[in-house]
Write an enzyme that holds these catalytic residues in place. Structure first.
Site, PDB file in Angstrom:
ATOM      1  N   LEU A  45       6.509  -2.818   9.088  1.00 40.99           N
ATOM      2  CA  LEU A  45       5.183  -2.805   8.454  1.00 40.99           C
ATOM      3  C   LEU A  45       5.230  -3.196   6.983  1.00 40.99           C
ATOM      4  CD1 LEU A  45       2.192  -0.692   9.016  1.00 40.99           C
ATOM      5  CD2 LEU A  45       3.126  -0.501   6.711  1.00 40.99           C
ATOM      6  N   ASP A  48       0.950  -2.786   0.600  1.00 46.83           N
ATOM      7  CA  ASP A  48       0.494  -3.283  -0.707  1.00 46.83           C
ATOM      8  C   ASP A  48       1.447  -4.268  -1.383  1.00 46.83           C
ATOM      9  OD1 ASP A  48      -1.003  -1.041  -0.148  1.00 46.83           O
ATOM     10  OD2 ASP A  48      -0.324   0.097  -1.885  1.00 46.83           O
ATOM     11  N   SER A 108       3.707   2.534  -4.168  1.00 39.74           N
ATOM     12  CA  SER A 108       3.376   1.318  -4.907  1.00 39.74           C
ATOM     13  C   SER A 108       3.556   1.438  -6.418  1.00 39.74           C
ATOM     14  CB  SER A 108       1.935   0.919  -4.606  1.00 39.74           C
ATOM     15  OG  SER A 108       1.869   0.456  -3.293  1.00 39.74           O
TER      16      SER A 108
HETATM   17  C1  FRU Z   1      -2.419   1.887  -0.738  1.00 39.21           C
HETATM   18  C2  FRU Z   1      -1.401   3.007  -0.741  1.00 39.21           C
HETATM   19  C3  FRU Z   1      -0.987   3.364  -2.149  1.00 39.21           C
HETATM   20  C4  FRU Z   1       0.367   3.970  -1.934  1.00 39.21           C
HETATM   21  C5  FRU Z   1       0.916   3.130  -0.817  1.00 39.21           C
HETATM   22  C6  FRU Z   1       1.825   3.836   0.143  1.00 39.21           C
HETATM   23  O1  FRU Z   1      -2.452   1.186   0.444  1.00 39.21           O
HETATM   24  O2  FRU Z   1      -1.896   4.128  -0.048  1.00 39.21           O
HETATM   25  O3  FRU Z   1      -1.889   4.177  -2.830  1.00 39.21           O
HETATM   26  O4  FRU Z   1       1.168   3.923  -3.080  1.00 39.21           O
HETATM   27  O5  FRU Z   1      -0.192   2.613  -0.119  1.00 39.21           O
HETATM   28  O6  FRU Z   1       2.348   2.932   1.059  1.00 39.21           O
END
Ligand code: FRU
Length: 504
Positions: A45, A48, A108
């Site tokens: 998968l 971001d 992220s």
């Molecule tokens: C956004 C999010 C971020 C987080 C990340 C985890 O899609 O939820 O806020 O850091 O994905 O994968």
């Protein structure tokens, strides 16, 4: 579909699993929905955009990644790089969970280059044995040899007054006050999404809470703000973010979660953003989230942006069943012209146009034929209504793009395609073009469609999963012109899990 246990989802990425991942990648490579010119997950998968930056003569684009399957599991960052924003190379796993502070995920963050170092602040997702979460803002950094190191202690721990949802640091430097800043999205104890600014005179230590960023005239951004990004673009500021829990308003905000923006001025003394335009949706298609602008100085008055070509809590079963899910959008160049945002494909994108597969101009226009699975389509309208049908079959229409010259509405509709995804949020999106439609360029790549309208006035990005029989193109419209080019392949689907495999 396979049910994943927590144990399976929180597997550490291990060298001894390379044969298993090779088998998975061999399967993934066969997929009809693999792309030719988009950054796509190597296995498992992708989420971001992370750490997007220009450093050491190349673009670096990382993404949220779980290697073993198309589920949200133990996240790390995967690294790709490019000389021109179009030809991308897989570089392997970049930041994996390894510290107590990030034991259940490297979430992220962004990229900020200074001197010989690319700083990569991220959120450490810590969970204890009772699965209680504590977020930490952490720092990794890449040296010029491409090696990534982690600073073991957090830049900052959880901030009081907010829930466990505090994440996604976007770092920048402000020379006017000599402070480094990072902004995170947070949820306050009333369960409202907010923006929090942190600052320090040094990157590696000394961080303090500067305060919440207020947005003049606006207070409600749902229950959480994810992936905020504050950019100077020419004389204006652009605030991009992904709020969760917005209600649809007119033709906007129809996805489960939407990526939004404001253009305005930034008052750092009072920590206030003063919009000089409305609250808008950044991309008007079905699948677009967590956009991030690159830390870069290649385009001084512009921003360079990519996004996750997907949305949190959506699923993409056609490829998920094959062991993967997720794509990044094409890189876009952002400018603010007369107070309005323009998003254009990166310059190199025009090099994608290979031979002309279909072309016709005539007063009584009708064009049909086989459509290359990966193509670039230039459309020059005549001022009259028209209808395009992409990936249609002999029996039914496919993804339609139609323009109504009376109402000036551009509509995309995915309802006729055989593989339907995330239909709870509708199968149609509309954009009203105040000044009519002047031109349109469509980038289609096996399982994605990005439509750039009126020289970057709007963009609509959507994922689709056409079957083998859905391979035709049709255009109908008086006086219009359309050219379908076969697109070149600029992203190799090579098997690189660890940086050593990329020759490091
Ligand atoms: C956004 C999010 C971020 C987080 C990340 C985890 O899609 O939820 O806020 O850091 O994905 O994968």
């Amino acid at each position: 579909m396979k049910e994943w246990t927590r144990e399976e989802r929180y597997r550490d990425l291990k060298k001894e699993d390379l044969p298993e991942l090779k088998t998975l990648h061999d399967q993934v490579r066969q997929s009809r929905w693999r792309c030719d010119y988009h950054v796509q997950t190597v296995t498992g998968l992708m989420g971001d955009t992370n750490g997007f930056s220009w450093f050491n003569g190349r673009w670096h684009l990382f993404y949220q990644w779980f290697a073993y399957g198309a589920v949200h599991g133990l996240k790390g960052w995967y690294h790709t790089s490019s000389p021109d924003l179009l030809h991308w190379k897989n570089e392997g796993s970049a930041i994996a969970a390894s510290l107590p502070y990030d034991n259940k995920g490297v979430f992220s963050g962004s990229g900020y280059a200074e001197g010989d170092i690319l700083y990569l602040p991220y959120t450490g997702n810590h969970r204890d044995e009772n699965w209680v979460r504590t977020p930490y803002q952490m720092l990794a950094y890449m040296t010029k040899d491409g090696v990534i190191h982690k600073q073991e202690e957090p830049l900052y721990g959880p901030v009081d007054g907010y829930t466990e949802h505090q994440r996604d640091p976007k770092m920048f430097y402000r020379k006017e006050d000599g402070y480094y800043y990072f902004m995170i999205g947070v949820q306050n104890t009333d369960k409202k999404g907010k923006f929090l600014l942190m600052r320090s005179k040094e990157i590696r230590r000394g961080w303090e809470v500067a305060g919440e960023l207020k947005i003049r005239g606006y207070d409600d951004f749902g229950f959480m703000v994810e992936c905020p990004d504050l950019e100077r673009v020419g004389d204006d500021w652009l605030l991009l973010f992904s709020p969760q829990g917005l209600e649809p308003q007119g033709d906007e905000f129809h996805n489960i979660y939407n990526n939004t923006y404001f253009i305005g001025k930034m008052d750092f003394e009072n920590l206030e953003f003063i919009p000089n335009g409305p609250f808008r949706e950044l991309d008007r298609g079905f699948d677009f989230y967590a956009a991030q602008c690159a830390g870069q100085n290649v385009y001084p008055d512009k921003a360079v942006m990519t996004a996750w070509f997907g949305v949190s809590d959506y699923t993409y079963p056609p490829t998920a069943e094959e062991g993967y899910s997720g794509l990044q959008t094409m890189a876009r160049i952002l400018t603010i012209e007369n107070g309005e945002l323009r998003q254009r494909p990166c310059e190199a994108a025009q090099e994608l146009k290979g031979h002309k597969a279909l072309h016709k101009e005539s007063s009584d226009f009708e064009l049909e034929g086989e459509m290359p699975a990966s193509s670039v389509i230039d459309v020059i309208p005549s001022g009259k209504s028209f209808n395009l049908d992409l990936y249609r079959s002999e029996k039914h229409s496919g993804f339609t793009v139609s323009y109504d010259a009376d109402t000036c509405y551009l509509t995309i509709d995915k309802s006729a395609l055989e593989n339907q995804i995330n239909t709870d949020y509708g199968t149609e999106r509309k954009v009203r073009l105040e000044k009519g439609l002047k031109e349109m360029q469509i980038f289609a790549d096996h399982s994605s469609i990005e439509i750039f309208v009126n020289d970057g006035e709007y963009v609509l990005s959507s994922r689709i999963f056409p079957n083998a029989s859905e391979c035709f193109f049709e255009a109908k419209g008086e006086g219009m012109e359309a050219v379908v080019y076969r697109a070149e392949k600029t992203v190799e689907d090579d098997f690189v899990i660890f940086p050593e495999q990329a020759g490091k």
